[in-house]
Write a protein that holds these residues in place. Structure first.
Motif, PDB file in Angstrom:
ATOM      1  N   GLU A 200     105.160  45.846 -77.467  1.00 26.16           N
ATOM      2  CA  GLU A 200     103.900  46.447 -77.030  1.00 26.16           C
ATOM      3  C   GLU A 200     103.971  46.882 -75.576  1.00 26.16           C
ATOM      4  OE1 GLU A 200     100.693  44.474 -80.115  1.00 26.16           O
ATOM      5  OE2 GLU A 200     100.714  43.766 -78.025  1.00 26.16           O
ATOM      6  N   GLY A 205     101.983  50.798 -77.252  1.00 18.82           N
ATOM      7  CA  GLY A 205     101.209  50.758 -78.489  1.00 18.82           C
ATOM      8  C   GLY A 205     101.123  49.347 -79.018  1.00 18.82           C
ATOM      9  N   THR A 206     100.384  49.166 -80.111  1.00 16.35           N
ATOM     10  CA  THR A 206     100.305  47.844 -80.717  1.00 16.35           C
ATOM     11  C   THR A 206     101.519  47.604 -81.605  1.00 16.35           C
ATOM     12  OG1 THR A 206      99.123  48.571 -82.702  1.00 16.35           O
ATOM     13  CG2 THR A 206      97.793  48.041 -80.755  1.00 16.35           C
ATOM     14  N   ASP A 209     100.975  49.196 -84.997  1.00 15.63           N
ATOM     15  CA  ASP A 209     101.193  50.647 -85.018  1.00 15.63           C
ATOM     16  C   ASP A 209     102.675  50.987 -84.990  1.00 15.63           C
ATOM     17  OD1 ASP A 209      98.504  51.166 -85.140  1.00 15.63           O
ATOM     18  OD2 ASP A 209      98.271  51.585 -82.995  1.00 15.63           O
ATOM     19  N   GLU A 210     103.454  50.250 -84.206  1.00 13.89           N
ATOM     20  CA  GLU A 210     104.889  50.525 -84.109  1.00 13.89           C
ATOM     21  C   GLU A 210     105.596  50.201 -85.420  1.00 13.89           C
ATOM     22  OE1 GLU A 210     106.502  52.110 -81.635  1.00 13.89           O
ATOM     23  OE2 GLU A 210     104.479  52.380 -80.825  1.00 13.89           O
ATOM     24  N   ARG A 213     104.652  53.090 -87.759  1.00 13.32           N
ATOM     25  CA  ARG A 213     105.247  54.376 -87.380  1.00 13.32           C
ATOM     26  C   ARG A 213     106.758  54.388 -87.562  1.00 13.32           C
ATOM     27  NH1 ARG A 213     107.267  56.888 -82.748  1.00 13.32           N
ATOM     28  NH2 ARG A 213     107.055  55.021 -81.468  1.00 13.32           N
ATOM     29  N   TYR A 225     101.158  46.677 -94.420  1.00 15.78           N
ATOM     30  CA  TYR A 225     100.606  46.869 -93.083  1.00 15.78           C
ATOM     31  C   TYR A 225     100.585  45.529 -92.366  1.00 15.78           C
ATOM     32  CZ  TYR A 225      96.214  44.744 -94.681  1.00 15.78           C
ATOM     33  OH  TYR A 225      95.268  43.874 -95.168  1.00 15.78           O
ATOM     34  N   THR A 228      95.962  42.527 -87.797  1.00 12.53           N
ATOM     35  CA  THR A 228      95.767  42.514 -86.351  1.00 12.53           C
ATOM     36  C   THR A 228      94.839  41.383 -85.944  1.00 12.53           C
ATOM     37  OG1 THR A 228      94.065  44.234 -86.634  1.00 12.53           O
ATOM     38  CG2 THR A 228      96.280  44.956 -86.040  1.00 12.53           C
TER      39      THR A 228
END
Length: 247
Positions: A200, A205-206, A209-210, A213, A225, A228
């Motif tokens: 991070e 980014g979080t 998210d990484e 992505r 996923y 969080t």
């Protein structure tokens, strides 16, 4: 922590063919295995899936979603947390960043995360490298099992309290180290909490998210996923109050 009444999610991995010796239970007999598991005292329900060379080889479900047979059967395609399987994914993202030249395996923890070095939150942070964190050779104590106990540092069935990663790392303050930096292997969840923080910090980014992505979307992992903050919970059908087993 007492297991009490739990739902168990099992992810069975194999590289061999599903067939076994005559009379044996094959990898594809997942339904039979789940029915047996659900009969275990204290287990409410179970779901499982077997994969051979990355391809589905069977699935099964037994028991119920809630206590006393309530809530219906857990759908075999339900989502469940994969627990420490996530560590391999975190390491992959970290190594992608190394490949891109955004940090190095010999970089020191104190340089990357000065906030954990401040006040001795992580002892010897100036000596511990990224590679040692990845390989569990940092000597940093584990926040999960403190003082050699299997009891976690917090209630894992509390789905409402959010702990920041740095708060979780702080739970290890004052615990005995498991060795000198780089001396020996000692499994510690704290290593990967710190790696997530590094990802991070480097990317801006979080971690969720990484992971999405860099791994989930490119690999077509459309139903995967990263959780969080609570009370987000698991999206879609799932069992409640469970532990997961990865074999």
């Amino acid at each position: 922590m007492s297991l009490g009444a739990v739902t168990v999610a099992a992810l069975l991995l194999a590289t061999a063919a599903p067939a076994t010796a005559a009379g044996g239970t094959g990898i594809g007999d997942v339904q039979q295995a789940m029915e047996s598991l659900a009969r275990t005292p204290g287990v409410v329900g179970a779901i499982g899936g077997a994969y051979v060379d990355g391809k589905p080889a069977g699935s099964g479900t037994a028991g119920s979603r809630l206590l006393n047979g309530k809530g219906g059967t857990i759908p075999a395609g339900s989502r469940f947390a994969i627990g420490s399987q996530t560590k391999m994914m975190v390491a992959t993202v970290l190594l992608q960043l190394v490949e891109q030249g955004r940090l190095g395996l010999d970089d020191k923890l104190a340089d990357l995360l000065p906030e954990v070095a401040a006040g001795g939150l992580v002892e010897r942070a100036g000596e511990i490298t990224v590679q040692q964190l990845i390989q569990h050779t940092s000597g940093i104590p584990d926040w999960w099992s403190r003082n050699g106990s299997d009891e976690p540092a917090f209630d894992v069935f509390d789905f409402t309290t959010y702990y920041r990663p740095i708060d979780i790392v702080a739970m290890t303050r004052g615990l005995p180290r498991t060795g000198e930096p780089g001396e020996k292997f000692a499994y510690s969840n704290t290593n990967y909490t710190l790696l997530g923080m590094i990802i991070e910090k480097v990317t801006g980014g979080t971690l969720a998210d990484e992971l999405a992505r860099r791994l989930f979307r490119p690999l077509g992992m459309t139903r995967t996923y990263a959780l969080t903050k609570p009370p987000e919970g698991i999206k879609g059908p799932h069992g409640h109050g469970y532990r997961n087993l990865s074999i």
